[in-house]
Motif scaffolding. Structure first.
Motif, short mmCIF file in Angstrom:
data_model
loop_
_atom_site.label_atom_id
_atom_site.label_comp_id
_atom_site.label_asym_id
_atom_site.label_seq_id
_atom_site.Cartn_x
_atom_site.Cartn_y
_atom_site.Cartn_z
N GLY A 125 51.02 -13.65 69.13
CA GLY A 125 50.55 -14.93 68.64
C GLY A 125 50.92 -15.09 67.18
O GLY A 125 51.20 -14.12 66.48
N GLU A 139 43.20 -23.64 69.04
CA GLU A 139 43.81 -23.09 70.26
C GLU A 139 43.49 -21.62 70.48
O GLU A 139 44.05 -20.99 71.37
CB GLU A 139 45.35 -23.29 70.27
N ILE A 155 47.10 -21.00 75.45
CA ILE A 155 48.36 -20.55 74.86
C ILE A 155 48.78 -19.19 75.38
O ILE A 155 49.98 -18.86 75.37
CB ILE A 155 48.30 -20.55 73.31
N HIS A 156 47.81 -18.37 75.82
CA HIS A 156 48.15 -17.01 76.26
C HIS A 156 47.85 -16.75 77.73
O HIS A 156 47.98 -15.61 78.18
CB HIS A 156 47.41 -15.98 75.41
N ASP A 181 50.71 -21.62 63.87
CA ASP A 181 51.53 -22.78 64.19
C ASP A 181 51.87 -23.47 62.87
O ASP A 181 51.04 -24.18 62.29
CB ASP A 181 50.75 -23.73 65.11
N ARG A 225 49.79 -20.31 68.08
CA ARG A 225 50.65 -20.51 69.24
C ARG A 225 51.10 -19.15 69.75
O ARG A 225 51.04 -18.14 69.03
CB ARG A 225 51.86 -21.38 68.89
N THR A 265 54.23 -16.82 71.05
CA THR A 265 55.68 -16.80 70.80
C THR A 265 56.45 -15.96 71.81
O THR A 265 57.67 -15.85 71.72
CB THR A 265 55.97 -16.26 69.39
N THR A 324 51.60 -16.83 78.91
CA THR A 324 52.63 -16.58 77.90
C THR A 324 52.23 -15.38 77.07
O THR A 324 51.14 -15.36 76.47
CB THR A 324 52.82 -17.80 76.98
#
Length: 390
Positions: A288, A361, A280-281, A291, A303, A305, A284
């Motif tokens: 965080g 995640e 997830i990171h 979710d 997730r 953001t 991106t």
């Protein structure tokens, strides 16, 4: 015939893996940061994390076959999320796990993830008991839960105790994020730092703070002033997940943290570990967040953001962090032969994620903690960092 009990004061003489004991309403509360350091940060997450005694254990030499510990844990949960596992007490005899127990009652704190509001329900002091232990003199280590705070009220045994032997083991001082803290591990000796320490005969002081490994100067000064033979710092996931700094300040902050460690430990082996593979990171940025769709389905997950387009403007991702850390260690190692770097993907990489995915995640499960520990032993303890001579 009634059983005869010996009551032993709970002090730092018999408690390892903590830096301070605070007097509580019923007994003593272990802390992994001293009061002066806690006073320099008002973040509730840090206070929650450092008060959970990951890596802390009562270490006793005794012929006792029964042990009782009166405790009052504090358990945390999130409104709308599945219940978090209760904290486990692990009892080791001469290094072997022989029994486990859970406190019968606890204070509970429920956190609303949308508002930050908390609901407190006070608990009562209860007792964790271990009986039928091996006869004869032995070293007992009673590891405290890594995932809940606990007030220690009274320690009783059916034979006298003294501080455990083995105090000459090399002290490993480690700082990291929730993964080092032990998030999602099944029990306190199942966290990857505990597994490494137990397997290698190291005296662990775990300064892994869930959500709070963000290069705080007071953590660096605490480590500077703490006796240790081996040091390691695992840097990155909380900096990215918390979106707490940009590339411009990250590099100097890492240099400053390492400078402070070297002020107190100029020649001790010092290992810098970059983040594990976390999809997830990877590319991106943060912040965080929970979710909420997964939460609505009854599953805890996280997730990212942030917007990948902002990386060019200085936002951090795990890929950027690894690039920075590798360059910093290479630069410093030219004049510091005791400084080492490990890419965290050597402990848990993309191939591992395909086989053992992160359940939420972000955090490894028990099997993955074991894999990380195995990799650390193979890649680090057999190398220059582990070739200690304290």
């Amino acid at each position: 015939m009634s059983q005869s009990w010996t009551t032993t004061p709970i002090t730092t003489d018999v408690l390892r893996g903590v830096l301070e004991l605070e007097r509580g309403a019923h007994g003593v509360v272990p802390h992994r940061l001293p009061a002066w350091a806690r006073a320099q940060c008002a973040d509730p997450q840090l206070h929650l994390a450092e008060g959970q005694p990951a890596g802390a254990r009562l270490a006793l030499r005794t012929a006792a076959t029964a042990v009782e510990l009166d405790v009052l844990p504090t358990r945390y949960g999130f409104r709308g999320a599945p219940p978090r596992p209760e904290g486990v007490f692990d009892l080791l005899a001469d290094g072997v796990l022989v029994a486990q127990s859970v406190a019968p009652t606890a204070t509970t704190v429920t956190i609303d993830t949308t508002t930050g509001a908390t609901e407190h329900r006070p608990g009562e002091v209860g007792t964790v008991r271990f009986t039928g232990l091996p006869a004869g003199d032995k070293d007992l280590e009673l590891w405290l839960p890594h995932n809940e705070a606990v007030e220690l009220v009274a320690l009783r045994t059916d034979a006298p105790v003294r501080p455990a032997t083995g105090s000459g083991r090399p002290v490993w001082l480690h700082h990291g994020s929730s993964i080092s803290h032990g998030s999602n591990a099944e029990h306190p000796t199942g966290t990857w730092p505990a597994l490494v320490a137990l397997g290698a005969g190291l005296d662990l002081l775990n300064l892994g703070f869930s959500g709070s490994a963000v290069l705080d100067p007071f953590v660096a000064r605490t480590m500077r002033d703490t006796t240790a033979d081996l040091l390691s710092v695992k840097i990155g996931i909380n900096v990215v997940g918390g979106d707490v700094m940009r590339r411009r300040v990250f590099g100097p902050a890492v240099h400053g943290f390492l400078d402070t460690l070297r002020d107190g430990h100029p020649t001790a082996p010092l290992l810098v570990v970059s983040p594990l593979h976390t999809p997830i990171h990877e590319d991106t940025p943060g912040p965080g967040a929970f979710d909420m769709e997964a939460m609505a389905a009854g599953r805890t997950a996280f997730r990212a953001t942030g917007d990948p387009a902002e990386v060019a403007a200085g936002k951090l991702t795990l890929a950027v962090v690894r690039e920075e850390l590798s360059a910093i260690v290479a630069q410093r190692a030219a004049t510091d032969p005791h400084l080492f770097y490990l890419d965290g993907r050597e402990l848990y990489g993309a191939g591992d994620y395909a086989q053992l995915p992160l359940p939420d995640e972000l955090h490894p499960d028990g099997a993955t903690h074991r894999r990380i520990a195995e990799r650390f032993r193979a890649r680090v303890l057999g190398g220059a960092w582990g070739a200690r001579n304290p």
